[in-house]
Design a protein around this motif. Structure first.
Motif, mmCIF file in Angstrom:
data_model
loop_
_atom_site.group_PDB
_atom_site.id
_atom_site.type_symbol
_atom_site.label_atom_id
_atom_site.label_comp_id
_atom_site.label_asym_id
_atom_site.label_seq_id
_atom_site.Cartn_x
_atom_site.Cartn_y
_atom_site.Cartn_z
ATOM 1 N N GLU A 94 4.681 12.277 2.780
ATOM 2 C CA GLU A 94 5.337 13.463 2.233
ATOM 3 C C GLU A 94 6.716 13.079 1.673
ATOM 4 N N ARG A 147 6.391 11.642 -1.702
ATOM 5 C CA ARG A 147 6.163 12.665 -2.732
ATOM 6 C C ARG A 147 7.490 13.354 -3.109
ATOM 7 N N CYS A 186 -5.305 9.373 -10.453
ATOM 8 C CA CYS A 186 -5.620 8.916 -9.099
ATOM 9 C C CYS A 186 -4.398 8.978 -8.171
ATOM 10 N N GLN A 187 -3.315 9.622 -8.646
ATOM 11 C CA GLN A 187 -2.068 9.583 -7.861
ATOM 12 C C GLN A 187 -2.279 10.120 -6.443
ATOM 13 N N LYS A 188 -1.816 9.306 -5.471
ATOM 14 C CA LYS A 188 -1.861 9.698 -4.053
ATOM 15 C C LYS A 188 -0.490 9.380 -3.491
ATOM 16 N N PHE A 189 -0.055 10.168 -2.551
ATOM 17 C CA PHE A 189 1.226 9.861 -1.939
ATOM 18 C C PHE A 189 0.998 9.352 -0.528
ATOM 19 N N PRO A 190 1.483 8.166 -0.217
ATOM 20 C CA PRO A 190 1.285 7.615 1.113
ATOM 21 C C PRO A 190 2.010 8.436 2.181
ATOM 22 N N ILE A 229 4.089 3.941 -5.140
ATOM 23 C CA ILE A 229 3.654 5.204 -5.745
ATOM 24 C C ILE A 229 3.340 4.988 -7.224
ATOM 25 N N ASP A 243 0.818 -1.220 0.000
ATOM 26 C CA ASP A 243 0.000 0.000 0.000
ATOM 27 C C ASP A 243 0.852 1.271 0.000
ATOM 28 N N GLU A 270 -8.311 2.238 -12.086
ATOM 29 C CA GLU A 270 -7.559 3.429 -11.672
ATOM 30 C C GLU A 270 -6.704 4.020 -12.781
#
Lengths: 377, 398
Positions: free
Chosen positions: B45, B48, B39-43, B34, B31, B170
């Protein structure tokens, strides 16, 4: 770690392959197996090999050797196994020479190495005592008595021992507080050795040796170059790896003959190699042989460079070689059908040789347990 | 080694040490991967930052040409970069089929216009790609696929369905094999098409799996209009591209198991924790110990074989048949590990959802269930064995 052969090694391998195919095809082995138990080896083939320098494959140049290293030696062992060449190659040129190289230089040691190199002496190495592989269990004793040692004990299934000139015997010194094993160079003509040839399914030369008050001068007690534990472990690891090389050679040969058979034998109006049931089993065996090839090269290279994970590599290669040989041999017999269990076909001879080699220097379960210990579980 | 390369290694090492956040130097969990696109999300900072820094150097795709935004590194430098990334245990800054599969195919088979449109977006992580190969009626027999693209003079009209599309719901774009000719040999009527998933008539629906996840989707095409410029390579010649890509996919899958599993318990740790009665390192149950050693030996043999092909490649003595065996061996062995882990944990390893079970336990059975896909996707074990029998052993065909 070298997992790809260099040009010199490829040349040596190809030369060995051609030599055994020409000078010692399986027919030569069939002739030798007719001989009396005590003479089950091919003197002519061995003499040829000595001329090519292969009896001295491990021995350094300054002692009259060719110094091919463990990798070169292993390559010759693999090729020799592909035709079941009945010679003392593994016993004398590989294992006994390795044992001597683990000893401090001395007159006795250097003479023996030179004699192995020029082919004038056949030397065997007697460590294991019983029917199973158990390198820790040494009951043979050497008692100091008037500047001489007196050896008592039994070594079973010692290869090439009926016709060997010298036996390197691993024995425990007594009386001594130190129970570490030592190595004695025993002349086989010496009084007190009961030498009984035994006949195993692979038709090769073995003997059970009983030592009763065999007198050995102090000079023939060889000193280990490092600690006894380390030296013995190195010899056993090398012997285990070279036995795996033999298993690999036998398996490669049998597999290649079986693929040829699948391409030529017809049933139900088609080549049997076109049946998917057989294709998948052959393809699976091929994947295992490729893994074995990698692990053989890894173990040879670990022995050559004496790396720290040599014991791990040795246990890995023996377990995998045992299991792969079992798979390839039994599948090959099955795929050949009825002819596979006849004495006329060579497959059964390879099966019998491999069956003995699987037991020598440790079963798969033995080596998996050892691999687990070495990896800390 | 030339001074140029050793300088590059020094610079790279220094740059990675100051730019890769500490938290990005551990094995990546499922999970925390990256992905690119809408739909890009960063788990985190740090994730990122790491992505953006690598992206700005083009090092999300270090070997892609600089003119298309890639890192522009030659083979020697790319290898050094990978070695330095491994040395620091850096996570991949971005994961996508665009990077591992479509990008290399476009660079080999695409037009300059196609490269200009798609490659920079792949490098910058602006589009997520998925793959449309299998169909409900075309699994192992992939070449029998029916999803059709009809030539409408200025565009193609696509109708049909694709299945087992990883992350289909996605993704932004899909690269597809479509039928453009129904006559003749089935392999000769297939084309390779790039399709924007926002196009009207296209719909992706998730498929619920036994693992409780829905990583795969079925994609439906109902009169989907695709511009002609999205055809890669020649019409009816898509099968060649597909075969090249399948090789990439199988190589990726043979390496996948070990990567994703890293970070959880090892089998030996689990055996000590769940089975041993006493303190001590040795696994007390001799049968489990034997099985663990057997599995670890197989993993060691597979890893060494990968290393052997690499060395043979460098010595120019590669056996083309060896890569064929890796997908079969790697994926089969991952399943062995999954089964063994659950055996070691017992019923405690079969928890579905409950706070009676810890993360390792829940994860053990999700891996067990999901990884059944590994010996099916990308060519089943049986297909792999067929290929080995034909190409490596030269066994006669029916």
């Amino acid at each position: 770690m070298a997992l790809a052969l260099n040009e010199e090694q490829i040349m040596l391998r190809d030369m060995a392959r051609n030599f055994f195919a020409a000078k010692s095809p399986v027919g030569e082995f069939r002739k030798v197996r007719q001989k009396p138990l005590e003479h089950r080896y091919s003197e002519a083939v061995w003499n040829n090999m000595v001329e090519l320098g292969w009896s001295s494959a491990l021995i350094p140049e300054n002692l009259g050797g060719c110094e091919f290293g463990v990798i070169g030696t292993g390559l010759i062992c693999i090729e020799s196994a592909r035709t079941l060449a009945p010679t003392p190659l593994v016993t004398t040129a590989a294992i006994a020479a390795q044992a001597l190289l683990e000893c401090e230089a001395s007159l006795v040691r250097d003479q023996l190495l030179r004699a192995i190199a020029n082919g004038s002496r056949t030397v065997t190495y007697a460590h294991n005592e019983g029917s199973h592989y158990d390198p820790e269990k040494i009951r043979t004793l050497a008692t100091l008595d008037n500047n001489c040692f007196s050896i008592n004990g039994t070594k079973q299934f010692v290869p090439e021992a009926s016709y060997a000139d010298i036996c390197l015997v691993v024995a425990i010194d007594t009386p001594s507080t130190d129970t570490q094993p030592c190595l004695y160079a025993v002349d086989m003509q010496q009084e007190g050795i009961e030498n009984r040839a035994v006949s195993l399914i692979d038709y090769r030369q073995y003997a059970n040796l009983e030592f009763k008050n065999v007198r050995v001068s102090a000079a023939k007690r060889l000193k280990w170059a490092y600690s006894p534990r380390k030296s013995i472990a190195f010899i056993e690891n090398t012997a285990t790896i070279l036995t795996a090389c033999e298993l690999y050679g036998c398996s490669l040969e049998v597999f290649s003959r079986t693929i040829d058979y699948l391409k030529e034998r017809s049933q139900f109006g088609r080549k049997i190699g076109s049946f998917q049931a057989l294709q998948h089993r052959a393809a699976h065996a091929y994947t295992q042989l490729e893994l074995l090839k990698t692990v053989v090269l890894d173990a040879l290279s670990a022995a050559n460079e004496q790396t720290r994970d040599l014991s791990i590599a040795a246990s890995h290669v023996k377990a995998l070689a045992n299991d792969t040989a079992h798979l390839v041999m039994t599948e090959s017999i099955q795929m050949h059908g009825g002819i596979g269990i006849t004495d006329e076909l060579d497959i059964g001879l390879f099966y019998k040789r491999a069956r003995v080699l699987r037991t020598r220097h440790g079963s798969s379960d033995f080596h998996r347990a050892r691999f687990a210990s070495l990896n800390g579980y | 080694m030339s001074t140029d390369l050793s300088e590059f290694r020094d610079e790279t090492r220094t740059w990675l040490e100051s730019n890769c956040p500490e938290s990005q130097r551990q094995p990546v969990k499922r999970d925390e991967v990256i992905w690119p696109g809408r739909c890009q999300k960063f788990p985190s900072e740090d994730g990122r930052l790491w992505f953006e820094r690598m992206r700005d150097k083009g090092w999300t795709c270090p070997g892609f040409p600089a003119e298309y935004g890639g890192g522009g590194l030659d083979n020697a430098k790319e290898k050094i970069l990978r070695e330095e990334l491994t040395r620091l245990r850096c996570r991949p800054p971005l994961t996508d089929l665009g990077i591992s599969m479509l990008g290399p195919a476009l660079l080999e088979f695409g037009t300059d216009e196609q490269k200009r449109e798609h490659i920079p977006k792949i490098v910058r992580g602006e589009r997520r790609w998925c793959q449309g190969y299998s169909e409900p009626g075309a699994g192992s027999d992939l070449a029998s696929l029916q999803c059709s693209a009809e030539d409408q003079n200025d565009h193609f009209l696509v109708n049909g369905s694709k299945i087992w599309t990883s992350f289909g719901t996605e993704s932004d774009w899909i690269f597809c094999l479509v039928r453009t000719n129904k006559e003749g040999r089935k392999q000769d009527g297939i084309s390779f098409l790039l399709i924007d998933m926002q196009t009207p008539g296209l719909k992706a629906e998730p498929i619920d799996l036994i693992s409780g996840e829905s990583e795969f989707a079925q994609v439906f095409f109902d009169d989907v209009t695709v511009p002609k410029r999205n055809l890669v390579g020649e019409i009816n010649k898509g099968w060649t591209i597909a075969k090249t890509l399948l090789k990439h996919e199988r190589k990726m899958m043979s390496e996948l198991g070990a990567g994703f599993l890293a970070g959880g318990l090892t089998l030996a740790q689990a055996a000590r924790q769940y089975l041993n009665e006493n303190d001590g390192d040795q696994i007390e149950d001799p049968l489990i110990r034997n099985s663990v050693a057997q599995h670890e030996m197989n993993m060691r043999a597979i890893a060494l074989t990968g290393y052997r092909t690499h060395q043979e490649d460098q010595a120019q003595q590669i056996d083309p048949n060896v890569p064929l065996i890796m997908k079969y061996l790697g994926t089969s062995e991952v399943k062995v590990k999954d089964e063994l882990m659950v055996d070691i944990m017992g019923l405690q390893g079969m928890g579905w959802c409950d706070d009676s079970f810890n993360q390792n336990e829940l994860r053990a059975n999700r891996e067990l269930l999901f990884n059944k896909a590994l010996t099916i996707a990308g060519g089943t074990n049986e297909i792999q064995l067929n290929i080995i029998a034909r190409h490596a052993l030269g066994l006669p065909q029916e």
